[in-house]
Design a protein around this motif. Structure first.
Motif, mmCIF file in Angstrom:
data_model
loop_
_atom_site.group_PDB
_atom_site.id
_atom_site.type_symbol
_atom_site.label_atom_id
_atom_site.label_comp_id
_atom_site.label_asym_id
_atom_site.label_seq_id
_atom_site.Cartn_x
_atom_site.Cartn_y
_atom_site.Cartn_z
ATOM 1 N N ILE A 1 -10.057 39.587 26.523
ATOM 2 C CA ILE A 1 -8.974 40.465 26.069
ATOM 3 C C ILE A 1 -8.727 41.561 27.113
ATOM 4 O O ILE A 1 -7.586 41.852 27.486
ATOM 5 C CB ILE A 1 -9.340 41.105 24.701
ATOM 6 C CG1 ILE A 1 -9.384 40.030 23.616
ATOM 7 C CG2 ILE A 1 -8.366 42.224 24.333
ATOM 8 C CD1 ILE A 1 -9.838 40.526 22.252
ATOM 9 N N ALA B 1 -0.442 32.645 20.914
ATOM 10 C CA ALA B 1 -1.817 32.606 20.379
ATOM 11 C C ALA B 1 -2.058 31.295 19.632
ATOM 12 O O ALA B 1 -3.050 30.600 19.876
ATOM 13 C CB ALA B 1 -2.063 33.798 19.453
ATOM 14 N N SER C 1 -12.838 40.498 17.479
ATOM 15 C CA SER C 1 -11.431 40.731 17.838
ATOM 16 C C SER C 1 -10.779 41.719 16.868
ATOM 17 O O SER C 1 -9.903 42.490 17.270
ATOM 18 C CB SER C 1 -10.635 39.427 17.952
ATOM 19 O OG SER C 1 -10.849 38.612 16.853
ATOM 20 N N ILE D 1 -4.633 40.684 23.234
ATOM 21 C CA ILE D 1 -5.407 40.276 22.051
ATOM 22 C C ILE D 1 -5.287 38.764 21.802
ATOM 23 O O ILE D 1 -6.071 38.193 21.041
ATOM 24 C CB ILE D 1 -4.992 41.105 20.805
ATOM 25 C CG1 ILE D 1 -6.102 41.133 19.734
ATOM 26 C CG2 ILE D 1 -3.729 40.593 20.186
ATOM 27 C CD1 ILE D 1 -7.220 42.073 20.005
ATOM 28 N N ILE D 2 -4.363 38.111 22.477
ATOM 29 C CA ILE D 2 -4.268 36.645 22.394
ATOM 30 C C ILE D 2 -5.619 36.031 22.779
ATOM 31 O O ILE D 2 -6.016 34.996 22.249
ATOM 32 C CB ILE D 2 -3.155 36.109 23.339
ATOM 33 C CG1 ILE D 2 -1.785 36.575 22.850
ATOM 34 C CG2 ILE D 2 -3.180 34.575 23.426
ATOM 35 C CD1 ILE D 2 -0.656 36.317 23.835
ATOM 36 N N THR E 1 3.941 36.674 21.146
ATOM 37 C CA THR E 1 2.472 36.741 21.214
ATOM 38 C C THR E 1 1.844 35.827 20.157
ATOM 39 O O THR E 1 0.880 35.122 20.424
ATOM 40 C CB THR E 1 1.955 38.189 21.011
ATOM 41 O OG1 THR E 1 2.542 38.709 19.831
ATOM 42 C CG2 THR E 1 2.270 39.075 22.170
ATOM 43 N N GLY F 1 -2.108 34.996 28.326
ATOM 44 C CA GLY F 1 -2.846 34.432 27.192
ATOM 45 C C GLY F 1 -3.873 33.412 27.667
ATOM 46 O O GLY F 1 -5.015 33.387 27.204
ATOM 47 N N SER G 1 0.320 43.169 17.282
ATOM 48 C CA SER G 1 1.672 43.164 17.860
ATOM 49 C C SER G 1 2.642 43.913 16.952
ATOM 50 O O SER G 1 3.518 44.627 17.435
ATOM 51 C CB SER G 1 2.178 41.732 18.037
ATOM 52 O OG SER G 1 1.391 41.052 18.965
ATOM 53 N N THR H 1 -3.658 38.885 16.158
ATOM 54 C CA THR H 1 -2.591 39.026 17.156
ATOM 55 C C THR H 1 -1.326 39.560 16.491
ATOM 56 O O THR H 1 -0.677 40.485 16.997
ATOM 57 C CB THR H 1 -2.298 37.656 17.814
ATOM 58 O OG1 THR H 1 -3.504 37.131 18.336
ATOM 59 C CG2 THR H 1 -1.270 37.777 18.915
#
Lengths: 82, 392
Positions: free
Chosen positions: B129, B187, B380, B159-160, B183, B307, B172, B168
């Motif tokens: 990340i 992902a 995450s 964050i993907i 995103t 990503g 976002s 995600t």
């Protein structure tokens, strides 16, 4: 060339990574301690036996209930075995 | 005649652009992959349909009227997907936490409790990340690339690398709502494509001997431990990162409902009805954000590349830390399970298991890989919480 908000980006990176690791290390420690505690003879003999024999089968919430029930029954029921 | 011309001008056919057609094709590919290849069908089918809807010009289903969205006239002129995006994602970010409630009810923490050090692998996989975060900032300062991401957008893209769709979307929606569709789709697409991304890296970073390591079976975990974990875990994580509460709080609530066994109807509702209804609206809404005018930019290519970088470094981080643990610890762990530290539950764990079996057919890594896999979800969510605390 300059990355906008470079100080903030460094702060985010350091805090993000360290929090993730501190968080999991803290959790690891707690899992270890709680696991050892629940598995220890001391806990089993002192706490589980105190709460009632069925504690491990029924889980903590039920154990508290069983423990209280047993204690209550002991108080309420006179010993008429003699 | 004038009326006919006006009518034709107001049809979707007249307003359809080449970009719309291209995106409709992308939507059709998603639907094909979901139906024919059964690739992440619960995500790709509604997302694909949403993409098609978003690219049919002048339809109000995906739109939110201009002006104050709370004004009755605006509400009446807005479509259900536009309203869902505005109120359930952008304004009140409630759909991702509801997904986490269902995920919690479906998650088993036994592997983590049995082998707590696998939590470390889940944390190490979050390194991807931050590599992508810096990558996004770096490409923003290269004028030749024509891409400029703000620090908030860089966080939302990076964050993907957590390979966690709801996280995600959650991040976002807070930090970069304009990028949300892209995103989220990137992902989910990479999560579906993990089976192509991870194995080459796993083979590159580990020797055959390492891949053959057989791990000792996990110890038995008592019910009391399973009941204690979601409560203690939630308290610790939320005290550490209060902004992770929407995801972690709901995750642990779903889990304790399932583990306690005393509320089977609630647990079943969370893991079936709630997650199913929310998935429909979340995924179609995400797809509906992918209109041609939003997607067809150089930025989209940059998000795709970042990503991929994030996932590659996340996989690497988990494997490398597993190897480091092996250097320091007597009890060896198979480094393949480190790759499962990127969330993508249970896909990443299955890939680790299957790679382990290729090296040693008698190796059964799945229960071991589930530890870092679930830890990755927590990791995450924690990182998303840190991002929102500092940038939100």
């Amino acid at each position: 060339m300059k990355i906008e908000g470079i100080e903030q980006a460094i702060e985010v990176t350091l805090l993000g990574l360290s929090t993730a690791f501190v968080g999991v290390i803290g959790l690891m420690g707690l899992i270890f301690v709680i696991g050892r505690l629940l598995d220890s003879e001391w806990f089993k003999t002192r706490i589980f036996n105190y709460m009632g024999k069925r504690a491990e089968e029924k889980g903590m919430a039920a154990a508290l209930g069983v423990g209280l029930l047993v204690a209550q029954q002991k108080q309420e029921t006179p010993d008429d075995s003699r | 005649m004038l009326g006919l011309t006006q009518y034709i001008n107001q049809t979707g056919f007249f307003n359809l652009s080449l970009g719309n057609l291209l995106l409709i094709l992308v939507g059709l590919v998603f639907i094909y992959l979901a139906i024919a290849k059964k690739t992440e069908p619960y995500e790709l089918l509604p997302i694909g349909f949403g993409i098609i809807l978003a690219n049919l010009p002048l339809n109000t289903l995906t739109q939110i009227a201009d002006g104050d969205p709370m004004a009755p006239i605006a509400l009446q002129k807005s479509g259900i997907l536009g309203l869902t995006f505005h109120f359930a994602l952008s304004f009140w970010n409630i759909l991702p936490p509801l997904i986490f409630l269902g995920l919690g009810a479906l998650t088993d923490f036994t592997p983590i409790i049995a082998k707590p050090k696998t939590l470390l692998l889940g944390a190490a996989a979050q390194i991807g990340i931050f590599v992508a975060f810096w990558g996004a900032l770096f490409i923003s300062v290269v004028p030749a690339l024509g891409v400029k991401f703000s620090i908030e957008e860089a966080a939302a893209i990076s964050i993907i690398g957590g390979a966690d769709g709801p996280t995600t979307i959650f991040l976002s929606a807070i930090l970069a709502p304009d990028l949300l569709g892209r995103t989220a789709v990137v992902a989910y697409s990479y999560m579906a494509g993990l089976v192509f991304i991870q194995p080459p890296l796993m083979r590159l970073l580990t020797s055959r001997k390492e891949r053959q390591i057989v791990m000792s079976p996990p110890r038995e975990v008592s019910r009391v431990e399973k009941l204690t974990f979601p409560i203690v875990g939630m308290i610790i994580i939320i005290l550490l990162v209060p902004n992770a509460a929407p995801l972690i709080g709901m995750f642990m609530l779903g889990n304790i409902m399932a583990v306690s066994g005393v509320v089977p109807r609630l647990s079943s509702a969370a893991s079936n009805e709630v997650i199913n209804v929310v998935t429909i609206f979340l995924m179609v809404t995400v797809g509906s954000q992918l209109s041609a005018e939003r997607v067809l930019h150089i930025e989209t290519l940059a998000i795709l590349a970042l990503g991929l970088i994030a996932l590659a470094f996340g996989t690497t981080g988990g494997i490398v830390l597993a190897k480091v643990i092996n250097l320091l610890s007597k009890e060896k762990i198979n480094p393949l399970i480190g790759a499962a530290g990127v969330s993508a539950v249970p896909m990443a764990a299955r890939i680790a298991h299957s790679e382990g079996q290729k090296a040693n057919p008698e190796n059964f890594l799945l229960p071991h890989a589930m530890g870092p896999n679930v830890a990755g979800v927590i990791g995450s969510a924690v990182v998303a919480g840190v991002f929102t605390s500092l940038l939100g």
